[in-house]
Design a protein around this motif. Structure first.
Motif, PDB file in Angstrom:
ATOM      1  N   GLY A  70       1.651  -5.308  -0.415  1.00  0.00           N
ATOM      2  CA  GLY A  70       0.579  -4.448   0.107  1.00  0.00           C
ATOM      3  C   GLY A  70       0.029  -4.691   1.497  1.00  0.00           C
ATOM      4  N   TYR A  71       0.805  -5.247   2.440  1.00  0.00           N
ATOM      5  CA  TYR A  71       0.378  -5.346   3.853  1.00  0.00           C
ATOM      6  C   TYR A  71      -0.932  -6.139   4.001  1.00  0.00           C
ATOM      7  N   ARG A  82       0.492   8.024   5.533  1.00  0.00           N
ATOM      8  CA  ARG A  82       1.663   8.822   5.176  1.00  0.00           C
ATOM      9  C   ARG A  82       2.018   9.898   6.192  1.00  0.00           C
ATOM     10  N   LEU A 106       5.621   5.660   5.225  1.00  0.00           N
ATOM     11  CA  LEU A 106       4.336   4.980   5.040  1.00  0.00           C
ATOM     12  C   LEU A 106       4.202   3.915   6.131  1.00  0.00           C
ATOM     13  N   HIS A 107       3.041   3.893   6.770  1.00  0.00           N
ATOM     14  CA  HIS A 107       2.710   2.862   7.757  1.00  0.00           C
ATOM     15  C   HIS A 107       3.778   2.725   8.846  1.00  0.00           C
ATOM     16  N   HIS A 177      -4.999  -3.747   7.737  1.00  0.00           N
ATOM     17  CA  HIS A 177      -4.877  -3.549   6.295  1.00  0.00           C
ATOM     18  C   HIS A 177      -5.398  -4.746   5.490  1.00  0.00           C
ATOM     19  N   TYR A 179      -7.618  -6.703   2.776  1.00  0.00           N
ATOM     20  CA  TYR A 179      -8.237  -6.432   1.479  1.00  0.00           C
ATOM     21  C   TYR A 179      -9.376  -7.432   1.321  1.00  0.00           C
ATOM     22  N   GLN A 209       0.537  11.884  -3.210  1.00  0.00           N
ATOM     23  CA  GLN A 209      -0.541  11.382  -2.351  1.00  0.00           C
ATOM     24  C   GLN A 209      -0.395  11.835  -0.897  1.00  0.00           C
ATOM     25  N   ASP A 249      -7.295   5.509  -3.877  1.00  0.00           N
ATOM     26  CA  ASP A 249      -6.330   5.300  -2.797  1.00  0.00           C
ATOM     27  C   ASP A 249      -6.384   6.586  -1.983  1.00  0.00           C
ATOM     28  N   GLN A 286      -9.431   4.971   4.814  1.00  0.00           N
ATOM     29  CA  GLN A 286      -8.702   4.969   3.541  1.00  0.00           C
ATOM     30  C   GLN A 286      -9.322   3.907   2.649  1.00  0.00           C
ATOM     31  N   TYR A 288      -8.706   1.891  -0.508  1.00  0.00           N
ATOM     32  CA  TYR A 288      -7.595   1.534  -1.392  1.00  0.00           C
ATOM     33  C   TYR A 288      -7.984   0.269  -2.155  1.00  0.00           C
ATOM     34  N   TRP A 292      -1.876  -0.327  -6.772  1.00  0.00           N
ATOM     35  CA  TRP A 292      -0.412  -0.377  -6.897  1.00  0.00           C
ATOM     36  C   TRP A 292       0.109  -1.808  -7.006  1.00  0.00           C
ATOM     37  N   GLU A 315      -9.435   1.034   5.417  1.00  0.00           N
ATOM     38  CA  GLU A 315      -8.574   1.160   6.590  1.00  0.00           C
ATOM     39  C   GLU A 315      -9.076   2.298   7.471  1.00  0.00           C
TER      40      GLU A 315
HETATM   41  C1  BGC Z   1      -1.814   3.054   0.889  1.00  0.00           C
HETATM   42  C2  BGC Z   1      -1.367   2.612  -0.474  1.00  0.00           C
HETATM   43  C3  BGC Z   1      -0.334   1.539  -0.314  1.00  0.00           C
HETATM   44  C4  BGC Z   1      -0.905   0.425   0.525  1.00  0.00           C
HETATM   45  C5  BGC Z   1       0.068  -0.690   0.800  1.00  0.00           C
HETATM   46  C6  BGC Z   1      -2.369   1.883   1.631  1.00  0.00           C
HETATM   47  O1  BGC Z   1      -2.771   2.249   2.911  1.00  0.00           O
HETATM   48  O2  BGC Z   1      -2.756   4.099   0.824  1.00  0.00           O
HETATM   49  O3  BGC Z   1      -0.850   3.687  -1.210  1.00  0.00           O
HETATM   50  O4  BGC Z   1       0.090   1.065  -1.569  1.00  0.00           O
HETATM   51  O5  BGC Z   1      -1.349   0.920   1.751  1.00  0.00           O
HETATM   52  O6  BGC Z   1       1.207  -0.264   1.435  1.00  0.00           O
END
Ligand code: BGC
Length: 351
Positions: A70-71, A82, A106-107, A177, A179, A209, A249, A286, A288, A292, A315
């Protein structure tokens, strides 16, 4: 204020990762790593002055490379979140990107997050990371430099100043990113953290999403965080914008003129008294909650594992897939030769 440089560890390709730890007069500190220009640790006091680490992460840099984790704390570029169908157009020219999630990107494909950044400058209270990406790398136009200056203050404010410079008109939507779990404990979820988000709308999404281009109203739904309340109060309610079992999310559309610098969100842990306010000049955030992430088996820092709902990411960003809604969503391109700047602050206190 003081800064110390230490060696964090090696990546599988042999690259060494360094850590820069800035400590302020209260003993609060932030550890920043060259890998992904990321936040590896952030120690701030509770209401009794006890310091604890409030970001999730790992003891070994190798784990940061695993996208399933998850970064954690990493910078994200060129474009966070996205991008539908892994493509977008600028002035009639279509650009194709790596699709690293189903049919979408993604990202930005992840390259900015999973390599070492150059340290342009380190002072007593700041570290400036820099990353260059050549024209058309991963499909994005423009020889592109992203610079992120982290500044930590005696008031326990962590400020991130992002600067983008490109030689072609291009898209940029960098974020961090991290947490957060303000309890500082090695167990428990963020469901008992209180949250406020200054937003009346969120971006509606489809079952993947991906934004539909419409904005939904938060009022009267589980999405409403205009009043400070526990994240867990409604996290498992069935709602169209939520995937069953995952929880929040979602991108919130902040109540402000798009580029005004204002308070976006407040996160509060009642037990420790730790509070974090997020300020940004970007139009979205965002939320989140790590839905996941695996429920067990993941590594972490000491006994604190990077698992389901252990941390919450806020984020700051342009809305997801803004590159495909540049006229509908608030968005600005990076223009050739003009620095594009954005600022986010995480302000910590205890009450
Ligand atoms: C996304 C998640 C994703 C997470 C890690 C978040 O910015 O919205 O869906 O799982 O980044 O990649």
């Amino acid at each position: 204020m003081s800064i110390a440089k230490t060696f964090f560890g090696n990546l599988p390709n042999g690259d060494g990762v360094d850590l820069y730890t800035i400590t302020n007069k209260n003993g609060s500190s932030v550890s920043l790593m060259t890998l992904g220009g990321g936040i590896q640790a952030l120690k701030v006091p509770d209401r009794n002055g006890e310091l604890a680490d409030v970001v999730l992460g790992f003891d070994d840099p190798v784990h940061y490379l695993n996208t399933d984790l998850g970064y954690q704390g990493l910078l994200v570029g060129r474009v966070a979140n996205r991008i539908r169908d892994a493509k977008f157009s600028i002035d009639g020219v279509e650009y194709h990107l790596p699709a690293n999630q189903g049919t979408w990107t993604l990202h930005g494909g992840g390259r900015f997050s999973f390599t070492n950044w150059e340290v342009e400058e380190a002072t007593d209270n700041s570290v400036t990371f820099k990353k260059f990406s050549p024209d058309m790398e991963d499909g994005f136009p423009g020889n592109f430099t992203l610079t992120v200056k982290y500044i930590f203050t005696d008031e326990d404010v962590l400020r991130l100043e992002y600067t983008v410079l490109s030689d072609k008109k291009t898209a940029a939507n960098p974020t961090n990113h991290a947490y957060f779990n303000l309890s500082g404990k090695s167990e428990g979820t963020i469901e008992n953290h209180y949250l406020k988000i200054n937003a009346d709308h969120f971006t509606e999404t489809d079952s993947d999403q991906l934004p539909t281009g419409e904005l939904g109203e938060v009022k009267g739904t589980m999405m409403d965080f205009n009043d400070l309340h526990k994240i867990g109060d409604k996290i498992d309610e069935p709602f169209r914008a939520i995937i069953d079992g995952i929880g929040y999310d979602n991108n919130y559309c902040l109540n402000k003129a798009p580029r005004d610098f204002t308070q976006a969100a407040v996160l509060y842990d009642e037990e420790s008294g730790r509070k974090m306010e997020v300020y940004t000049d970007l139009p979205g955030v965002q939320l989140y909650c790590g839905g996941w992430l695996a429920k067990e088996g993941n590594p972490g820092k000491g006994d604190s594992k990077v698992i389901f709902r252990r941390g919450v990411a806020l984020e700051t960003q342009f809305y997801p897939d803004s590159v495909n809604f540049p006229d509908k969503f608030p968005f600005s391109y990076a223009m050739p030769g003009e620095e594009f700047k954005t600022v986010t602050e995480f302000r910590f206190s205890a009450e």
